[in-house]
Motif scaffolding. Structure first.
Motif, mmCIF file in Angstrom:
data_model
loop_
_atom_site.group_PDB
_atom_site.id
_atom_site.type_symbol
_atom_site.label_atom_id
_atom_site.label_comp_id
_atom_site.label_asym_id
_atom_site.label_seq_id
_atom_site.Cartn_x
_atom_site.Cartn_y
_atom_site.Cartn_z
ATOM 1 N N SER A 1 0.830 -1.206 0.000
ATOM 2 C CA SER A 1 0.000 0.000 0.000
ATOM 3 C C SER A 1 0.864 1.256 0.000
ATOM 4 C CB SER A 1 -0.905 0.030 1.235
ATOM 5 O OG SER A 1 -1.782 -1.064 1.227
ATOM 6 N N PRO A 2 0.421 2.294 -0.708
ATOM 7 C CA PRO A 2 1.139 3.578 -0.627
ATOM 8 C C PRO A 2 0.987 4.173 0.773
ATOM 9 C CG PRO A 2 -0.907 3.823 -1.871
ATOM 10 C CD PRO A 2 -0.747 2.361 -1.621
ATOM 11 N N HIS A 3 1.768 5.194 1.051
ATOM 12 C CA HIS A 3 1.841 5.765 2.397
ATOM 13 C C HIS A 3 0.466 6.167 2.929
ATOM 14 C CE1 HIS A 3 3.590 7.869 5.803
ATOM 15 N NE2 HIS A 3 2.824 8.914 5.504
ATOM 16 N N GLU A 4 -0.343 6.838 2.097
ATOM 17 C CA GLU A 4 -1.649 7.318 2.546
ATOM 18 C C GLU A 4 -2.566 6.163 2.920
ATOM 19 O OE1 GLU A 4 -0.178 8.124 -0.249
ATOM 20 O OE2 GLU A 4 0.437 10.200 0.139
ATOM 21 N N LYS A 5 -2.509 5.080 2.140
ATOM 22 C CA LYS A 5 -3.380 3.935 2.414
ATOM 23 C C LYS A 5 -2.925 3.194 3.667
ATOM 24 C CE LYS A 5 -5.999 0.427 0.033
ATOM 25 N NZ LYS A 5 -6.253 -0.272 -1.233
ATOM 26 N N ARG A 6 -1.622 3.190 3.909
ATOM 27 C CA ARG A 6 -1.125 2.583 5.152
ATOM 28 C C ARG A 6 -1.701 3.321 6.355
ATOM 29 N NH1 ARG A 6 5.291 0.937 4.977
ATOM 30 N NH2 ARG A 6 5.211 -0.453 3.167
ATOM 31 N N GLN A 7 -1.769 4.625 6.231
ATOM 32 C CA GLN A 7 -2.342 5.433 7.306
ATOM 33 C C GLN A 7 -3.752 4.969 7.631
ATOM 34 O OE1 GLN A 7 0.106 7.359 8.726
ATOM 35 N NE2 GLN A 7 -0.580 9.403 8.135
ATOM 36 N N LEU A 8 -4.541 4.778 6.585
ATOM 37 C CA LEU A 8 -5.927 4.340 6.775
ATOM 38 C C LEU A 8 -5.986 2.945 7.380
ATOM 39 C CD1 LEU A 8 -7.535 5.641 3.442
ATOM 40 C CD2 LEU A 8 -7.917 6.522 5.751
ATOM 41 N N LEU A 9 -5.097 2.058 6.923
ATOM 42 C CA LEU A 9 -5.072 0.697 7.467
ATOM 43 C C LEU A 9 -4.779 0.724 8.973
ATOM 44 C CD1 LEU A 9 -3.150 -1.414 4.801
ATOM 45 C CD2 LEU A 9 -5.469 -1.818 5.611
ATOM 46 N N LEU A 10 -3.830 1.561 9.369
ATOM 47 C CA LEU A 10 -3.471 1.646 10.787
ATOM 48 C C LEU A 10 -4.603 2.232 11.623
ATOM 49 C CD1 LEU A 10 0.199 2.916 10.321
ATOM 50 C CD2 LEU A 10 -0.461 0.753 11.381
ATOM 51 N N GLU A 11 -5.360 3.151 11.018
ATOM 52 C CA GLU A 11 -6.476 3.766 11.742
ATOM 53 C C GLU A 11 -7.677 2.831 11.830
ATOM 54 O OE1 GLU A 11 -7.351 7.493 9.877
ATOM 55 O OE2 GLU A 11 -5.338 8.285 10.210
ATOM 56 N N LYS A 12 -8.007 2.161 10.716
ATOM 57 C CA LYS A 12 -9.234 1.355 10.673
ATOM 58 C C LYS A 12 -9.016 -0.090 11.101
ATOM 59 C CE LYS A 12 -11.428 4.101 7.035
ATOM 60 N NZ LYS A 12 -12.015 4.099 5.672
ATOM 61 N N GLU A 13 -7.797 -0.602 10.903
ATOM 62 C CA GLU A 13 -7.535 -2.003 11.231
ATOM 63 C C GLU A 13 -6.336 -2.117 12.179
ATOM 64 O OE1 GLU A 13 -7.866 -4.874 7.956
ATOM 65 O OE2 GLU A 13 -8.293 -3.162 6.635
ATOM 66 N N GLY A 14 -6.343 -1.248 13.192
ATOM 67 C CA GLY A 14 -5.240 -1.213 14.136
ATOM 68 C C GLY A 14 -5.019 -2.535 14.853
ATOM 69 N N TYR A 15 -6.107 -3.177 15.269
ATOM 70 C CA TYR A 15 -5.985 -4.450 15.982
ATOM 71 C C TYR A 15 -5.341 -5.507 15.095
ATOM 72 C CZ TYR A 15 -7.201 -8.915 18.031
ATOM 73 O OH TYR A 15 -7.130 -10.195 18.532
ATOM 74 N N MET A 16 -5.792 -5.573 13.840
ATOM 75 C CA MET A 16 -5.251 -6.552 12.904
ATOM 76 C C MET A 16 -3.774 -6.282 12.636
ATOM 77 S SD MET A 16 -6.005 -9.220 11.237
ATOM 78 C CE MET A 16 -4.996 -10.213 10.151
ATOM 79 N N CYS A 17 -3.434 -5.000 12.558
ATOM 80 C CA CYS A 17 -2.038 -4.614 12.330
ATOM 81 C C CYS A 17 -1.159 -5.080 13.487
ATOM 82 C CB CYS A 17 -1.961 -3.099 12.174
ATOM 83 S SG CYS A 17 -0.296 -2.497 11.874
ATOM 84 N N ALA A 18 -1.580 -4.781 14.717
ATOM 85 C CA ALA A 18 -0.808 -5.190 15.895
ATOM 86 C C ALA A 18 -0.703 -6.707 15.973
ATOM 87 C CB ALA A 18 -1.452 -4.635 17.168
ATOM 88 N N LYS A 19 -1.810 -7.401 15.745
ATOM 89 C CA LYS A 19 -1.822 -8.871 15.816
ATOM 90 C C LYS A 19 -0.859 -9.482 14.793
ATOM 91 C CE LYS A 19 -5.061 -11.465 13.910
ATOM 92 N NZ LYS A 19 -4.367 -12.580 13.252
ATOM 93 N N THR A 20 -0.869 -8.944 13.590
ATOM 94 C CA THR A 20 0.006 -9.477 12.541
ATOM 95 C C THR A 20 1.478 -9.265 12.879
ATOM 96 O OG1 THR A 20 -1.699 -9.088 10.865
ATOM 97 C CG2 THR A 20 0.570 -9.342 10.085
ATOM 98 N N PHE A 21 1.812 -8.045 13.286
ATOM 99 C CA PHE A 21 3.208 -7.759 13.639
ATOM 100 C C PHE A 21 3.689 -8.661 14.773
ATOM 101 C CE2 PHE A 21 2.699 -3.222 11.894
ATOM 102 C CZ PHE A 21 3.354 -3.553 10.722
ATOM 103 N N LEU A 22 2.856 -8.800 15.796
ATOM 104 C CA LEU A 22 3.259 -9.606 16.965
ATOM 105 C C LEU A 22 3.370 -11.086 16.608
ATOM 106 C CD1 LEU A 22 1.125 -7.829 19.725
ATOM 107 C CD2 LEU A 22 3.571 -7.590 19.305
ATOM 108 N N ASN A 23 2.459 -11.562 15.753
ATOM 109 C CA ASN A 23 2.536 -12.964 15.321
ATOM 110 C C ASN A 23 3.799 -13.231 14.505
ATOM 111 O OD1 ASN A 23 0.197 -13.754 16.558
ATOM 112 N ND2 ASN A 23 -1.098 -13.529 14.731
ATOM 113 N N LEU A 24 4.118 -12.301 13.626
ATOM 114 C CA LEU A 24 5.322 -12.460 12.816
ATOM 115 C C LEU A 24 6.577 -12.478 13.698
ATOM 116 C CD1 LEU A 24 4.517 -10.058 9.836
ATOM 117 C CD2 LEU A 24 4.668 -12.548 9.730
ATOM 118 N N MET A 25 6.604 -11.605 14.702
ATOM 119 C CA MET A 25 7.757 -11.535 15.595
ATOM 120 C C MET A 25 7.955 -12.827 16.385
ATOM 121 S SD MET A 25 7.221 -7.711 17.121
ATOM 122 C CE MET A 25 7.535 -8.382 18.738
#
Length: 439
Positions: free
Chosen positions: A16-40
């Motif tokens: 995703s381009p920078h602007e769309k990443r912003q929206l993903l972090l705002e609207k799907e914050g839980y999914m973002c955190a879960k994915t990062f933590l699972n990958l780690m």
């Protein structure tokens, strides 16, 4: 194994381009955190873990409020927001370890919930261990496979983490309670580089915003160490943060006597001379100039109020004895010897402590001299010194390798013995008089 859901999300996030990443972090914050933590936690390849940690660090640095997505995830999963990052401090790869440390500091400093209890103790103990390992031996490299530049970079990262968390006042008290001030002072005493000096002085500056912690900084003692760094500093930012720390200490310390002690310690460290030089140079930095003017005014007032005994007590508390005029002044000892008994023999205890622990010949020589002068001018001084263990310490230095120490120790022992002879003479005279009266 990585779930399909996590794989799809990370692909979508990366592409995703920078602007769309912003929206993903705002609207799907839980999914973002879960994915990062699972990958780690589920990927063993170190480079991938490093990549994920760097991505998390970048998104938090870009917008501080994004720490909330990790707090929201922790609340929904009934875990701690630090639980995935703290274990990474034990990993072998230094980049992974220090990147995790950076993220923890950002979560702690920018989150709405405080790190507490065992999590905070664990993190602060880790920081203390990392800083203590950097009592930098000049030219030595104790970091295994790391080059000196890498080692320096990582310890600066640790100091940066501490700088960030100490912006929160609650963490300042916790750090002080864990003997964190002494940890900082031991590193500053080890002749570290100017960048690390600046970072650790910055930490002391933050601590000095709390009146209760100014007492700890005063007794550490922080002022003599900072005064030494100030004398040698060639970097304006180091000078600026030290003077700001001095100003905080004088402004935030509530007890008048404690403020006077701090001012005397600054005078003892020849800070006033440095300030006068800076005032003449007229720095372009307005804040620096204001601090210089403020400190010159405060120290000038302290000089006027200072008695010779105040000067002497300040010198003793600094632990840096030198042959200043009061030590050899007959008038000073005649008028002030009994004052060394004040506060449960505080100053005498400092003298005996220096005789036992100092490695500096001048300090040992002056301390031995002062013990002798105290005994000479205070009739019951010998008994007090013996009770404090000072007699044996002075006698032990009669064979010191330094001639000045040997000389002053010998003089002090002679004064102890002369005191005995005078007492014995009086007793003999008393006995003879009694015998004559009876006959």
């Amino acid at each position: 194994m990585i779930s399909q859901e996590d794989m799809e999300f990370i692909k979508r996030f990366q592409l995703s381009p920078h602007e769309k990443r912003q929206l993903l972090l705002e609207k799907e914050g839980y999914m973002c955190a879960k994915t990062f933590l699972n990958l780690m936690t589920h990927i063993s390849r170190e480079q991938t873990v490093q990549f994920v940690l760097t991505m998390v660090d970048d998104i938090l640095q870009e917008n501080h409020s994004r720490v909330q997505i990790f707090f929201d995830h922790a609340r929904r999963t009934k875990t701690s927001p630090w639980s995935h990052f703290l274990p990474m401090l034990n990993r072998q790869d230094p980049f992974t370890v220090h990147q995790a440390a950076r993220i923890i500091s950002k979560l702690a400093a920018w989150g709405k919930e405080l790190m507490e209890g065992s999590d905070l103790n664990y993190y602060f103990n880790w920081i203390k261990t990392q800083l203590s390992s950097q009592k930098l031996k000049s030219g030595a490299n104790d970091s295994g496979h790391m080059s000196p530049s890498e080692s320096c970079q990582y310890v600066q990262c640790v100091a940066g983490c501490l700088q960030l968390v100490l912006r929160v006042s609650e963490f300042r008290y916790a750090w002080a309670q864990m003997d964190g001030v002494n940890c900082i002072m031991s590193v500053l005493n080890s002749k570290c580089g100017f960048q690390l000096q600046y970072q650790l002085c910055f930490c002391l500056w933050l601590l000095a915003f709390c009146p209760e912690l100014c007492h700890i900084l005063r007794t550490a003692p922080a002022v003599p160490v900072l005064a030494d760094i100030l004398q040698e500093s060639v970097k304006e930012k180091v000078t600026r943060i030290i003077l700001a720390t001095f100003r905080n200490l004088l402004e935030r310390t509530e007890e008048r006597e404690a403020r006077q002690d701090l001012a005397l310690a600054m005078l003892q460290g020849k800070v006033l001379k440095q300030l006068e030089n800076l005032q003449q140079a007229k720095a372009d930095d307005e804040d620096l100039q204001n601090d210089v003017d403020f400190l010159i005014k405060c120290l000038g007032e302290s000089v006027q109020d200072m008695s010779s005994f105040d000067e002497y007590a300040s010198e003793l508390r600094s632990g840096r004895l030198e042959w200043s005029p009061v030590h050899k002044s007959e008038k000073f000892w005649r008028e002030n010897a009994t004052r060394l008994n004040e506060s449960n023999y505080e100053l005498l205890k400092i003298l005996t402590h220096l005789l036992e622990h100092s490695q500096e010949p001048q300090v040992l020589a002056v301390a031995a001299h002062d013990i002798g002068e105290y005994v000479r001018h205070y009739p019951r001084g010998k008994r007090v010194i013996e009770q404090l263990g000072g007699k044996q310490l002075v006698m032990g230095h009669m064979h010191h390798e330094d001639q000045g120490v040997r000389y002053n120790a010998l003089l002090a022992v002679q004064k102890l013995m002369v005191h005995n002879w005078e007492y014995l003479g009086k007793q003999l005279q008393s006995g003879e008089c009694g015998g004559t009266a009876r006959s």
